[in-house]
Design an enzyme around this catalytic site. Sequence first.
Site, PDB file in Angstrom:
ATOM      1  N   TYR A   1       0.827  -1.203   0.000  1.00  0.00           N
ATOM      2  CA  TYR A   1       0.000   0.000   0.000  1.00  0.00           C
ATOM      3  C   TYR A   1       0.862   1.254   0.000  1.00  0.00           C
ATOM      4  O   TYR A   1       0.616   2.195  -0.773  1.00  0.00           O
ATOM      5  CB  TYR A   1      -0.929  -0.006   1.208  1.00  0.00           C
ATOM      6  CG  TYR A   1      -1.862   1.181   1.261  1.00  0.00           C
ATOM      7  CD1 TYR A   1      -3.044   1.189   0.527  1.00  0.00           C
ATOM      8  CD2 TYR A   1      -1.567   2.298   2.040  1.00  0.00           C
ATOM      9  CE1 TYR A   1      -3.907   2.278   0.563  1.00  0.00           C
ATOM     10  CE2 TYR A   1      -2.421   3.389   2.087  1.00  0.00           C
ATOM     11  CZ  TYR A   1      -3.583   3.370   1.343  1.00  0.00           C
ATOM     12  OH  TYR A   1      -4.426   4.454   1.382  1.00  0.00           O
TER      13      TYR A   1
ATOM     14  N   LYS B   1       1.018   4.267  -3.052  1.00  0.00           N
ATOM     15  CA  LYS B   1       0.739   5.680  -2.826  1.00  0.00           C
ATOM     16  C   LYS B   1       1.983   6.543  -3.072  1.00  0.00           C
ATOM     17  O   LYS B   1       1.877   7.686  -3.542  1.00  0.00           O
ATOM     18  CB  LYS B   1       0.198   5.892  -1.414  1.00  0.00           C
ATOM     19  CG  LYS B   1      -1.177   5.260  -1.200  1.00  0.00           C
ATOM     20  CD  LYS B   1      -2.227   5.869  -2.134  1.00  0.00           C
ATOM     21  CE  LYS B   1      -3.626   5.366  -1.839  1.00  0.00           C
ATOM     22  NZ  LYS B   1      -4.657   6.029  -2.662  1.00  0.00           N
TER      23      LYS B   1
END
Length: 267
Positions: free
Chosen positions: A172, A176
């Site tokens: 994750y 990002k």
Amino acid sequence: MAATAEQLLGVAVVTGAGGTGIGAAVAKGFARSGCTSIAITDINLHSLAQTKGAILAINPDIRVFDKIGDISNESFVDSFIDGVFAEFSRLDYAVNCAGILGANMIKAVDMTTDAFDRLNNINYRGSWLSCRAQLRNMLKQEPLSESPKQRGAIVNIASQLGVVARPGAAAYCASKAAIINMTRANAIDYSDVQIRVNCVCPGVIETPMTMSSKEMVEALKPAIDIAPMRRMGTPDEVADAVLFLCSPRASFIQGHALVVDGGYTIN
């Protein structure tokens, strides 16, 4: 009359706009700010209809272009964004909110390749495809007379975890961080044609995604406790930052990652 932060004239597009999360808050913010036309997309029909209804409740005269689809699918993204431009002949503001937490709380050795691919296909690939299509269409237009320094503005939604890391979130965090550096690179490439590209990096925001289960809330609690403000943010607080970056008041801000996280990243 010159546009202000409270008055964003023209056409806006928001991905991941369904329901009551950040994308929906951004879409409603554009409606309150004076946009004449708003295009929205989401993968969930009911959620998208909910946002469309909220926009029209704010201003029934706004033209709404809505389409269901998967933001990681190249054909869908191109047809959606090209369709927006064909319908409205402009694309002034684009906000890429579509994203998932996915297997956010899984360490690298416990994460399957399928889960990794799904996370990155939606978070990074979806944002990359959207930016490419948006840039391609913005290049066809001249700036609005109310915003002569700006041919178009794109805001990508990244995360505080694109700036700093946390345990159990390797994939994750990387997805990002990729959005942040993609934003910077596109900002460099398109500055000379008056297209601004920035991103907002939310902290823990109270959305259906973060409140999806008791386990998710418990997993996010340490991040809330670390942040000096010690609370979740709201979708409207993120939307305010997005609308500012779209506005002429941000006309000299380019390639910036604006962190909206209650102070989490200053620790």
